[in-house]
Design an enzyme around this catalytic site. Sequence first.
Site, PDB file in Angstrom:
ATOM      1  N   MET A 325      26.649  38.788  41.648  1.00 22.35           N
ATOM      2  CA  MET A 325      27.299  39.337  42.910  1.00 22.35           C
ATOM      3  C   MET A 325      27.768  38.071  43.831  1.00 22.35           C
ATOM      4  O   MET A 325      28.910  38.345  44.340  1.00 22.35           O
ATOM      5  CB  MET A 325      26.087  39.973  43.770  1.00 22.35           C
ATOM      6  N   GLY A 326      27.119  37.013  43.902  1.00 20.99           N
ATOM      7  CA  GLY A 326      27.473  36.032  44.617  1.00 20.99           C
ATOM      8  C   GLY A 326      28.792  35.331  44.179  1.00 20.99           C
ATOM      9  O   GLY A 326      29.943  35.243  45.047  1.00 20.99           O
ATOM     10  N   TRP A 328      31.010  37.019  42.476  1.00 22.14           N
ATOM     11  CA  TRP A 328      31.893  37.931  42.721  1.00 22.14           C
ATOM     12  C   TRP A 328      32.569  37.885  43.992  1.00 22.14           C
ATOM     13  O   TRP A 328      33.937  37.834  44.375  1.00 22.14           O
ATOM     14  CB  TRP A 328      31.391  39.248  42.374  1.00 22.14           C
ATOM     15  N   HIS A 329      31.629  37.550  45.038  1.00 19.08           N
ATOM     16  CA  HIS A 329      32.193  37.613  46.585  1.00 19.08           C
ATOM     17  C   HIS A 329      33.195  36.482  46.485  1.00 19.08           C
ATOM     18  O   HIS A 329      34.113  36.509  47.345  1.00 19.08           O
ATOM     19  CB  HIS A 329      31.244  37.267  47.435  1.00 19.08           C
ATOM     20  N   GLY A 330      33.054  35.438  45.836  1.00 16.68           N
ATOM     21  CA  GLY A 330      34.166  34.237  45.894  1.00 16.68           C
ATOM     22  C   GLY A 330      33.467  32.860  45.359  1.00 16.68           C
ATOM     23  O   GLY A 330      32.369  32.781  45.647  1.00 16.68           O
TER      24      GLY A 330
END
Lengths: 402, 76
Positions: A325-326, A328-330
């Site tokens: 998830m981290g 994925w955010h960038g």
Amino acid sequence: MPNIQPYQNPTYFLILGVALLPIMIGMLFGKKLHWYQTLISFAFLVLTFGGVKWEQGIALIGYIVFEVCLIGLYHLYRKKKNATWVFCSAVILAIIPLVIVKVTPAFENGRASLIGFLGISYLTFKVVQMIMEIRDGIIKEFRPWLILQFLLFFPTISSGPIDRYRRFTKDYNTTITRDKYLNMLDKGVWYIFLGFLYKFILAYFFGSRLEPMVEQLALSHGGMSWWVVAYMYVYSMDLFFDFAGYSLFAVGISYFMGIETPMNFNRPFKAHNIKDFWNRWHMTLSFWFRDYIYMRLVFFIMKNKLIKSRITIANLGYLTLFLIMGFWHGLTWYYIVYGIFHACAIILCDAWLRFKKKHQAHIPSNKFTEGLAIFITFNTVCFSFLIFSGFLNVLFFHGALN
Amino acid sequence: MKDQVIEILQNLTGSDEVGKDLDVNLFESGLLDSMGTVQLLLELQSQCGIDVPVSEFERSEWDTPNKIIAKVENMQ
């Protein structure tokens, strides 16, 4: 050609209201005007991805052609065989465009990738979900037209909520009674007006009024100060009301079109612990991660008996989920730290829940402890949003530039 | 079959409650979570011989002992 971004201003809502009228009248008479819906969906996609954003439009078309072909090919293969490496390759191929888009800014000095477009993440979640369900044999037919309707459903294309293919197509193909539709209209109107309050009043107040002020004060003070704490709360409020407001619009408009897009938020700041929080915050994303990453990973590890301890498996699952998830955010340190922070928080939370279960008789449970739990959870979450905001990055490393 | 499912649930949740109240919501009461769900699917596979892919698991359709029993009986 004009370009209008979704849900940004009254004009958009006005055009939307007029465009949706025939659909609504049709629905009231038990008819679904699919051809008309396709027509206005196309028109709204052109409004969002046309004009000055034409490059994004081309990227979107290329992306869709690629992903639909991929789904089709995998489906064709899956009818005959079911090798794990082919499945893994299909998933990797499906996420490659997103990976390129996310990685490019880190290597090109912040420049955005040419193949990127608004909403590529959300489309990728939908595609990966389909590939996994094709593998499980749950999606049996390849129906490109329905897949296009699902992927390109314009009310949710830019930022979700992330629907599920089987749920969406069921809604899309069922005609609903007038009573049920009136009920949906009722809810839809309520969601949209609540969205106005959230996005155009509260998020505006916190994000556009308070935030710049607090930010300046924190920066001019430098280092850690109470202004950073104030920024943390203001940013958290802005983040919630902006995103929840947007999500309410998307759900409300979906309801007008007879599609019960799932809700994204359920009073997240009332959560009693971090686990509870993730069942209330950006729900369609966290449920996606739960169903398609966490549960599958845990299933795989347990079935193959790779790790014995259930606690270790669960913790490994959390770490994997939140690290992904981290990323994925960038690709920035603060998004990744945000992921690790939440993984640690949820691992601690699980340990506490186990302890509580064991010593149930000796741990008080009353209104005060409940309030305390909400208070601790709220502050933990707000602190994680402070990391997420990237403000610490500015404060610690670029403060002098401002 | 019913008893077998209840026994699996009792072992998984470590609580007798699931045997007493067959309509208790397993997720809201905190008796079952994602981890427990996966264990449940694996137990159903090894003990009852029914194969439930993770995709098939829609929480709202599996959230009480009674619903799970009905599902299992349906799939046999």
